[in-house]
Design a protein around this motif. Structure first.
Motif, PDB file in Angstrom:
ATOM      1  N   ASP A  97      33.415  43.249  44.433  1.00 60.74           N
ATOM      2  CA  ASP A  97      34.113  44.082  45.428  1.00 60.74           C
ATOM      3  C   ASP A  97      33.178  44.520  46.545  1.00 60.74           C
ATOM      4  OD1 ASP A  97      36.549  43.846  44.120  1.00 60.74           O
ATOM      5  OD2 ASP A  97      36.337  45.745  43.053  1.00 60.74           O
ATOM      6  N   GLU A 104      34.009  41.612  54.766  1.00 62.34           N
ATOM      7  CA  GLU A 104      35.101  42.022  55.651  1.00 62.34           C
ATOM      8  C   GLU A 104      34.567  42.846  56.823  1.00 62.34           C
ATOM      9  OE1 GLU A 104      39.454  44.211  55.535  1.00 62.34           O
ATOM     10  OE2 GLU A 104      38.078  44.518  53.841  1.00 62.34           O
ATOM     11  N   ARG A 145      43.016  35.661  56.261  1.00 68.94           N
ATOM     12  CA  ARG A 145      43.334  35.128  54.933  1.00 68.94           C
ATOM     13  C   ARG A 145      42.542  35.843  53.828  1.00 68.94           C
ATOM     14  NH1 ARG A 145      43.177  28.770  55.351  1.00 68.94           N
ATOM     15  NH2 ARG A 145      44.110  29.015  53.283  1.00 68.94           N
ATOM     16  N   LYS A 146      42.160  37.087  54.090  1.00 67.53           N
ATOM     17  CA  LYS A 146      41.343  37.852  53.141  1.00 67.53           C
ATOM     18  C   LYS A 146      41.996  37.973  51.769  1.00 67.53           C
ATOM     19  CE  LYS A 146      39.113  42.282  52.361  1.00 67.53           C
ATOM     20  NZ  LYS A 146      39.846  42.755  51.192  1.00 67.53           N
ATOM     21  N   ASP A 147      43.304  38.032  51.731  1.00 70.69           N
ATOM     22  CA  ASP A 147      43.991  38.164  50.446  1.00 70.69           C
ATOM     23  C   ASP A 147      43.832  36.925  49.564  1.00 70.69           C
ATOM     24  OD1 ASP A 147      45.585  36.662  52.190  1.00 70.69           O
ATOM     25  OD2 ASP A 147      47.455  37.341  51.282  1.00 70.69           O
ATOM     26  N   GLU A 148      43.299  35.840  50.108  1.00 68.76           N
ATOM     27  CA  GLU A 148      43.086  34.605  49.349  1.00 68.76           C
ATOM     28  C   GLU A 148      41.645  34.451  48.858  1.00 68.76           C
ATOM     29  OE1 GLU A 148      44.609  31.110  51.461  1.00 68.76           O
ATOM     30  OE2 GLU A 148      45.756  32.485  52.736  1.00 68.76           O
ATOM     31  N   TRP A 149      40.746  35.316  49.271  1.00 64.67           N
ATOM     32  CA  TRP A 149      39.327  35.111  48.994  1.00 64.67           C
ATOM     33  C   TRP A 149      38.985  35.045  47.510  1.00 64.67           C
ATOM     34  CZ3 TRP A 149      36.344  38.824  52.768  1.00 64.67           C
ATOM     35  CH2 TRP A 149      36.578  38.435  54.091  1.00 64.67           C
ATOM     36  N   HIS A 150      39.755  35.695  46.683  1.00 65.66           N
ATOM     37  CA  HIS A 150      39.457  35.738  45.238  1.00 65.66           C
ATOM     38  C   HIS A 150      39.912  34.477  44.503  1.00 65.66           C
ATOM     39  CE1 HIS A 150      43.654  36.884  45.465  1.00 65.66           C
ATOM     40  NE2 HIS A 150      43.754  36.547  44.198  1.00 65.66           N
TER      41      HIS A 150
END
Length: 156
Positions: A97, A104, A145-150
């Motif tokens: 995290d 970010e 596309r930050k929600d895809e980084w994981h």
């Protein structure tokens, strides 16, 4: 891929990953107990897209300078030769995290930048090859596309 290679990314099936993503590649422990966490920060889909060199060069300068404002113990952030991402090495911080939050904020710094740091012949080995606009385009796409980084591999 039949033979296990010495380089971790050479053992990764690049046809199976889904960029963008942030992936812990490995942890190396030193003789005194310090640990280095190496991340694959993939911006572009391997063998389908790549960052143009001038934009990549500029985002490298911007990230190298700014990420240290958001997370301690950064050893290096350097581009992959394939122009699809960066390797990030951090010492003594095992928080995924923390890394994602620092990335970010760093990419937001790229969007807010008015110049590329160290973009001159004294401080850079190819000062003529920069594009602040290109760096901002790369950062904007990655942030969108930050929600895809994981997610390294597509859900099946």
């Amino acid at each position: 891929m039949s033979k296990k290679m010495n380089v971790e990314s050479f053992n990764l099936d690049h046809t199976k990953v889904k960029a963008p993503y942030v992936r812990l590649v490995g942890v190396t422990e030193g003789a005194n107990g310090d640990k280095v966490y190496k991340y694959d920060v993939r911006f572009k889909q391997p063998n389908k897209a790549h960052m143009e060199m001038a934009g990549l060069h500029s985002i490298e300068h911007l990230m190298a300078e700014n990420i240290r404002n958001h997370i301690d113990n950064v050893l290096d952030i350097g581009p992959m030769g394939c122009q699809t991402g960066f390797y990030l090495a951090i010492m003594n911080n095992d928080s995924f995290d923390d890394v994602v939050n620092a990335l970010e904020k760093t990419l937001q710094d790229v969007l807010d930048a008015t110049e590329v740091p160290a973009c001159n012949e004294v401080q850079c080995g190819w000062a003529a090859n920069h594009s602040l606009e290109g760096a901002k385009e790369i950062a904007e796409e990655m942030l969108s596309r930050k929600d895809e980084w994981h997610e390294v591999f597509p859900a099946e």
